[in-house]
Design an enzyme around this catalytic site. Structure first.
Site, short mmCIF file in Angstrom:
data_model
loop_
_atom_site.label_atom_id
_atom_site.label_comp_id
_atom_site.label_asym_id
_atom_site.label_seq_id
_atom_site.Cartn_x
_atom_site.Cartn_y
_atom_site.Cartn_z
CE1 TYR A 138 -3.04 -7.87 0.13
CE2 TYR A 138 -5.17 -6.79 0.30
CZ TYR A 138 -3.99 -7.00 -0.37
OH TYR A 138 -3.76 -6.35 -1.56
CB SER A 157 0.71 1.71 -3.33
OG SER A 157 1.62 2.24 -2.39
N PRO A 158 -1.79 4.43 -3.98
CG PRO A 158 -3.94 5.31 -3.63
CD PRO A 158 -3.14 4.03 -3.52
N GLY A 161 1.79 6.07 -2.24
CA GLY A 161 3.16 5.58 -2.11
C GLY A 161 3.42 4.91 -0.79
N GLY A 204 2.12 5.49 1.94
CA GLY A 204 2.15 6.49 2.99
C GLY A 204 3.15 7.60 2.76
#
Length: 326
Positions: A55, A213-214, A216, A218
């Site tokens: 990252y 990414s719970p 989605g 955003g």
């Protein structure tokens, strides 16, 4: 915040995905703003911080996390990942993803595992990583060979628990047979269901699930409109203008349900996820202290069975346009 058993770890139900703190994810960001966001997460109880050596540029994300957690190490569970930030001069193999502009390049050869880990330890400024993941399986290396080398890190005290990310059920079983795996990280949200076989394997093996990414990327906040030039989501098919418009229309009933419950769409999405299994935790990422606090509050939301049934009904009609995030 409520804790959950994930392998041999007790993790907060809502952690923090630090990827958003580096430029080039959701647009530009400076370190001062990133540090403020991460401090807000820790103060809200989201003390499970997930990062990666890939990252940002040259370990930027890990180094930023390291600066913020300095002096707070006893309260923070640090998770990081390896395999994508391939050392200069080393070969790398292609790993296709669902982004229109790139493919991932991976090298998870056993001979490099300790080198990756030592670099992350320096970046983070810690003596040991609490949870160390293989970021993506190297298509040229059997997963059990990589995990075997990771196990040596545990033996030598550089890593406390092992994880694997973005794997199949069969790969998880092979990895766990080589060395106990505490957590499997996978994309899971209202608009991206987990592979049932992977969840079944995790349950059988006693492996916790960490949902990346719970929200989605955003989308499930209900606030995503135009995207900046340096926002990676511009290259994800489900965020293409025509798909995004269709997805927003189809998601309207779920937004309406959140409003009826007095919740934000993000809180409903996170609460739903936590109700799917007692050994799942979520790592949403946000740059806004207000949204971070809002996300953390979802850990205390209890959804009535009737509400869960309504969500299931809405999801059965909610066909997502476009593929996965990665």
């Amino acid at each position: 915040m409520k804790k959950r058993a994930i392998g041999g770890l007790d993790l907060p139900a809502i952690g923090y995905g630090a990827m958003v703190l580096s430029p080039g994810v959701y647009g530009d960001i400076d370190d001062e703003r990133g540090a403020s966001a991460l401090r807000a997460a820790l103060d809200a109880g989201a003390v499970h911080v997930d990062t990666s050596d890939a990252y940002g540029v040259d370990g930027h994300n890990e180094r930023l996390v390291g600066r913020v957690i300095k002096g707070r190490g006893d309260e923070v569970v640090v998770a990081t990942k390896f395999g994508l930030a391939v050392p200069q001069g080393e070969p790398a193999r292609a790993h296709p993803v669902g982004l229109a502009f790139r493919e991932l390049r991976v090298n998870a050869e056993p001979r490099l595992v300790r080198r990756y880990a030592e670099r992350s330890l320096r970046n983070l400024g810690v003596d040991a990583v609490d949870l160390y993941y293989l970021h993506y399986v190297d298509p040229g290396v059997p997963v059990e060979e990589t995990v075997g080398a990771m196990g040596e890190l545990v033996k030598d005290g550089l890593v406390r628990h092992l994880g694997v990310s973005n794997v199949t059920a069969e790969q998880l079983r092979r990895a766990h047979a080589e060395h106990p795996v505490a957590a499997v990280q996978t994309e899971w949200s209202l608009w991206r269901p987990i592979d049932p076989a992977l969840l079944r394997a995790a349950r059988e093996l006693g492996v916790g699930v960490v949902a990346w990414s719970p929200l989605g990327a955003g989308f499930l906040t209900g606030t995503v409109g135009g995207l900046g030039e340096d926002d990676f989501r511009r290259h994800a098919p489900r965020f293409a203008p025509e798909n995004l418009a269709a997805n927003n229309d189809r998601y309207a009933p779920i937004r309406a349900l959140a409003d009826q419950l007095g919740l934000t769409p993000a809180q409903l999405a996170l609460a739903w996820l936590l109700h799917q299994d007692e050994h799942v935790v979520a790592i949403p990422g946000s740059r806004s202290p207000a949204h971070i606090a809002e996300n953390a509050e979802a850990a205390g939301v209890t959804l009535h069975p009737d509400t869960l049934a309504k969500l299931d009904e809405a999801l059965a009609r909610f066909e997502v346009m476009g593929g996965t995030i990665l």
